[in-house]
Scaffold this motif. Structure first.
Motif, PDB file in Angstrom:
ATOM      1  N   ALA A   1       8.656   5.218  -0.969  1.00 46.67           N
ATOM      2  CA  ALA A   1       7.528   5.235  -0.018  1.00 46.67           C
ATOM      3  C   ALA A   1       6.764   6.551  -0.075  1.00 46.67           C
ATOM      4  CB  ALA A   1       8.056   4.990   1.398  1.00 46.67           C
ATOM      5  N   GLY A   2       6.965   7.305  -1.174  1.00 42.36           N
ATOM      6  CA  GLY A   2       6.309   8.600  -1.265  1.00 42.36           C
ATOM      7  C   GLY A   2       5.381   8.778  -2.450  1.00 42.36           C
ATOM      8  N   SER A   3       5.716   8.135  -3.584  1.00 36.96           N
ATOM      9  CA  SER A   3       4.961   8.393  -4.815  1.00 36.96           C
ATOM     10  C   SER A   3       3.494   8.008  -4.701  1.00 36.96           C
ATOM     11  CB  SER A   3       5.580   7.638  -5.989  1.00 36.96           C
ATOM     12  OG  SER A   3       6.824   8.200  -6.301  1.00 36.96           O
TER      13      SER A   3
ATOM     14  N   GLY B   1      10.637   9.348  -4.089  1.00 33.11           N
ATOM     15  CA  GLY B   1      11.977   9.179  -3.550  1.00 33.11           C
ATOM     16  C   GLY B   1      12.027   9.158  -2.026  1.00 33.11           C
ATOM     17  N   THR B   2      10.897   9.419  -1.400  1.00 35.23           N
ATOM     18  CA  THR B   2      10.827   9.328   0.073  1.00 35.23           C
ATOM     19  C   THR B   2      11.068   7.869   0.473  1.00 35.23           C
ATOM     20  OG1 THR B   2       9.225  11.129   0.125  1.00 35.23           O
ATOM     21  CG2 THR B   2       9.311   9.715   2.067  1.00 35.23           C
ATOM     22  N   ARG B   3      11.826   7.673   1.530  1.00 34.29           N
ATOM     23  CA  ARG B   3      12.213   6.309   1.927  1.00 34.29           C
ATOM     24  C   ARG B   3      11.492   5.833   3.184  1.00 34.29           C
ATOM     25  NH1 ARG B   3      13.545   4.792  -2.661  1.00 34.29           N
ATOM     26  NH2 ARG B   3      14.969   6.242  -3.672  1.00 34.29           N
ATOM     27  N   VAL B   4      11.435   4.524   3.332  1.00 35.93           N
ATOM     28  CA  VAL B   4      10.983   3.910   4.591  1.00 35.93           C
ATOM     29  C   VAL B   4      12.114   4.112   5.595  1.00 35.93           C
ATOM     30  CG1 VAL B   4      10.394   1.739   5.761  1.00 35.93           C
ATOM     31  CG2 VAL B   4       9.653   2.121   3.384  1.00 35.93           C
TER      32      VAL B   4
ATOM     33  N   ARG C   1       0.808  -1.214   0.000  1.00 37.31           N
ATOM     34  CA  ARG C   1       0.000   0.000   0.000  1.00 37.31           C
ATOM     35  C   ARG C   1       0.848   1.273   0.000  1.00 37.31           C
ATOM     36  NH1 ARG C   1      -1.947   3.413   3.998  1.00 37.31           N
ATOM     37  NH2 ARG C   1      -1.083   2.061   5.634  1.00 37.31           N
ATOM     38  N   THR C   2       1.960   1.266   0.716  1.00 34.20           N
ATOM     39  CA  THR C   2       2.677   2.532   0.945  1.00 34.20           C
ATOM     40  C   THR C   2       4.049   2.610   0.263  1.00 34.20           C
ATOM     41  OG1 THR C   2       3.550   1.671   3.040  1.00 34.20           O
ATOM     42  CG2 THR C   2       1.520   2.966   3.153  1.00 34.20           C
ATOM     43  N   THR C   3       4.351   1.646  -0.604  1.00 36.94           N
ATOM     44  CA  THR C   3       5.606   1.752  -1.383  1.00 36.94           C
ATOM     45  C   THR C   3       5.338   1.239  -2.802  1.00 36.94           C
ATOM     46  OG1 THR C   3       6.550  -0.473  -1.114  1.00 36.94           O
ATOM     47  CG2 THR C   3       6.878   1.062   0.717  1.00 36.94           C
TER      48      THR C   3
END
Ligand code: G3P
Ligand code: CA
Length: 246
Positions: free
Chosen positions: A81-83, A91-94, A60-62
């Motif tokens: 984990a952002g798109s 490009g946001t990361r876990v 769901r979140t990546t």
């Protein structure tokens, strides 16, 4: 820890109405909005690292698929984990739990929910909190009674909160027996009477599942001590206005 209004606003997975949940983007935004309490969820990876993510799977979140526990920390770091939330978060990361502790030590109080289902998760999370010197700035929470029992046994210095649907007499009896000091009922189950009863029993009362502004106002007016909320800015503004009109 409460703010000046005596009610604790806890940014649920960060300011998750406005930024991808459980990421630096959401946590940073919550602090910018004036929240000083952050809620987050932890799981163990395949190589026994602690990561901050809500679901059992990354779907769901990546941009990945599969269970969190089947990914190594390196494989999780490679995911976006952002798109899913918006192009500007691409490009946001876990984040790893260690990275969160390092980034927010001294800047935020953390409500850490043990989501994964292994004793190893509790132990490793406690170790990380102690190593970071954050034991005074963390409450450990879970829906799982067994996880709370592990925390009470391994880290009696850490406060614990039990996430529950309602707070029946059986729940409060169990909570007292375990040594849980905070009860966290579903927001819509909270009434002033229930809050009075739980306070009389010595519990801190904080709600979860605050999906609307109406429910947010109901929780505040119930006399509860705090709540997790995806829109901390709205809650903070409501509390400010309420305090200044008294
Ligand atoms: O405040 C607790 C809340 O986070 C529990 O529900 O599903 O968001 O982890 P969930
Ligand atoms: Ca949670």
């Amino acid at each position: 820890m409460t703010d000046t209004t005596g009610f604790t606003v806890i940014a649920h997975r960060g300011a998750s109405s406005y930024a991808p949940e459980n990421t630096f983007a959401a946590f940073d935004l919550a602090l910018e909005m004036g929240a000083s309490h952050l809620e987050l969820d932890v799981h163990l990876t395949a190589d026994d690292e602690i990561v901050v993510i809500h679901d059992d799977t990354v779907d769901r979140t990546t941009d990945g698929t599969g269970t969190v526990s089947s990914h190594t920390i390196a494989a999780l770091r490679a995911l976006d984990a952002g798109s899913w939330f918006g192009d500007r978060f691409k490009g946001t990361r876990v984040p790893s739990f260690g990275e969160v502790l390092e980034r927010y030590a001294g800047r935020a109080y953390l409500h850490v929910e043990l989501k994964g289902r292994s004793a190893g998760l509790s132990r490793r999370t406690i170790d990380a909190i102690r190593t970071a010197g954050m034991t005074r700035d963390v409450t450990m929470t879970s829906f799982q009674k067994i996880r709370l029992e592990e925390v009470r046994s391994d880290a009696p210095e850490l406060p614990t909160g039990w996430l529950v649907g309602d707070a029946s007499a059986a729940i409060t009896r169990d909570a007292r027996a375990i040594g849980v000091t905070q009860l966290c009922p579903l927001a819509k189950a909270l009434t002033p009477d229930l809050v009075r009863r739980l306070h009389a029993d010595g519990f801190v009362v904080r709600a979860w599942g605050v999906g609307t502004e109406e429910l947010m106002r109901q929780v505040v007016e119930s006399g509860a001590d705090g709540m997790t909320v995806n829109f901390p800015n709205v809650a903070i503004e409501y509390l400010r206005t309420r305090a200044s009109s008294r």
